[in-house]
Motif scaffolding. Structure first.
Motif, PDB file in Angstrom:
ATOM      1  N   LEU A 270      41.884  33.282  38.290  1.00  0.00           N
ATOM      2  CA  LEU A 270      40.519  32.658  37.832  1.00  0.00           C
ATOM      3  C   LEU A 270      39.618  33.703  38.112  1.00  0.00           C
ATOM      4  O   LEU A 270      38.789  34.158  37.302  1.00  0.00           O
ATOM      5  N   THR A 271      39.457  34.170  39.083  1.00  0.00           N
ATOM      6  CA  THR A 271      38.376  35.248  39.581  1.00  0.00           C
ATOM      7  C   THR A 271      38.452  36.462  38.705  1.00  0.00           C
ATOM      8  O   THR A 271      37.571  36.722  38.212  1.00  0.00           O
ATOM      9  N   ASP A 272      39.675  36.900  38.534  1.00  0.00           N
ATOM     10  CA  ASP A 272      40.030  38.224  37.689  1.00  0.00           C
ATOM     11  C   ASP A 272      39.523  37.760  36.211  1.00  0.00           C
ATOM     12  O   ASP A 272      38.855  38.707  35.566  1.00  0.00           O
ATOM     13  N   SER A 273      40.125  36.562  35.761  1.00  0.00           N
ATOM     14  CA  SER A 273      39.486  36.387  34.268  1.00  0.00           C
ATOM     15  C   SER A 273      38.157  36.265  34.259  1.00  0.00           C
ATOM     16  O   SER A 273      37.596  36.701  33.026  1.00  0.00           O
ATOM     17  N   LEU A 274      37.439  35.572  35.006  1.00  0.00           N
ATOM     18  CA  LEU A 274      35.956  35.192  34.881  1.00  0.00           C
ATOM     19  C   LEU A 274      35.138  36.580  34.949  1.00  0.00           C
ATOM     20  O   LEU A 274      34.234  36.768  34.235  1.00  0.00           O
ATOM     21  N   ALA A 275      35.881  37.495  35.916  1.00  0.00           N
ATOM     22  CA  ALA A 275      35.316  38.775  35.922  1.00  0.00           C
ATOM     23  C   ALA A 275      35.361  39.566  34.605  1.00  0.00           C
ATOM     24  O   ALA A 275      34.414  40.261  34.164  1.00  0.00           O
TER      25      ALA A 275
END
Length: 320
Positions: A270-275
């Motif tokens: 999730l973190t990588d996608s939102l970044a």
């Protein structure tokens, strides 16, 4: 402070007045500016959502606001920081306390209504198309429910990823919204034989389906060999029963995607996608579509827009 509270399943939620909360260890308190509504809110009210927090509870899965207090042990985000939070509950209130680790600082250019409806809709579509379906440039992507909250972001992201995008939605007005998001081909789901239309277009490689029902079955039969079908949700009310023989003979793959589930077992995804998504926003490559911004006192009317499928893009409740 005021909050939109659910006391028991299948009973109408009510606006109540509650004490201002104090943040606990690892939490921050926010002055909430806006809360994005989702179909999951309706399911939660009906007691049909896959996650069932203890009742009573304050509704609202995702929100945006300003940090006003830090709990013990919290250093950042600093007081005054504008953030978005995927919280799972608590967004439909004037204030709330949330884990600091879930606070996502906002680009200066992003408004609170845009931010409040950004994470679930864009996150779902990016994770589905990129991480799960591995959509490739030049492939044909079919988006069902293409003018809705998540469907519209799938059109936009699919186009950014280099796909030929077929948007399926009901009525000229909703199709125009999908076209503005980048759709190459438009199909009216209310007046067309979907399977025949898709076959005439040469079939599809990836299906993005937040609707379910008959349209999924039509798309299944028009999917090319080695195609991938993403089940995102069942806003149409009917869960398709998939004939496994069709999967076998055409080498098809049906892929489930529950975006919120990744917070529990692979939060870094999730973190990588939102970044990535926030980077695209900062570059001007994403343009969130918020069709309605309504005050907290009209939250029931705002939810009705989702229930009756009268909104395009996101519906957001403003606390300001």
């Amino acid at each position: 402070m005021r909050a939109f509270r659910l006391a028991a399943p299948a009973t109408p939620p009510q606006i109540e007045t509650l004490p201002t909360p104090e943040p606990g260890p690892g939490e921050v308190r926010l002055r909430i500016a806006a809360c994005g509504l989702n179909f999951a809110d309706l399911l939660m009210i009906e007691g049909k959502y896959q996650e069932r927090p203890p009742l009573p509870m304050t509704l609202g899965l995702e929100l945006a606001g300003t940090v006003t207090a830090l709990g013990p042990g919290v250093i950042s985000p600093a007081i005054g920081t504008r953030v978005a939070v995927f919280a799972g509950q608590g967004g439909l209130a004037e204030e709330g306390c949330f884990p600091a680790s879930r606070c996502l600082p906002l680009p200066d250019a992003m408004s609170f209504p845009e931010a409040a409806g950004f994470q679930i809709a864009y996150g779902t579509s990016h994770l589905a198309l990129d991480h799960r379906a591995r959509l490739q440039p030049g492939e044909t992507l079919l988006v069902l429910g293409a003018a809705g909250g998540v469907g519209l972001t799938a059109v936009e992201i699919g186009k950014r990823m280099g796909a030929r995008v077929i948007a399926c939605a009901r009525g000229a007005e909703r199709l125009a919204v999908a076209a503005a998001a980048g759709a190459d081909v438009l199909i009216d789901s209310g007046t067309t034989d979907l399977r025949a239309e898709l076959k005439a277009l040469g079939g599809v490689d990836v299906v993005y389906d937040p609707v379910g029902g008959d349209d999924f079955m039509a798309a299944l039969r028009a999917t090319r060999p080695e195609g991938r079908l993403l089940t995102i949700g069942f806003a149409g009310g009917s869960v398709p029963q998939i004939p496994a023989n069709l999967l076998l003979v055409k080498n098809l793959t049906v892929i489930g995607l529950y975006w919120g589930g990744y917070a529990g077992f692979r939060p870094e995804v999730l973190t990588d996608s939102l970044a990535t998504l926030l980077g695209w926003y900062a570059e001007g490559r994403l343009k969130p579509h918020v069709s309605h911004v309504m005050p907290l006192v009209q939250v029931a009317d705002a939810l009705a827009l989702l229930r009756d499928r009268k909104a395009t893009g996101k519906v957001v409740v403003s606390m300001m």
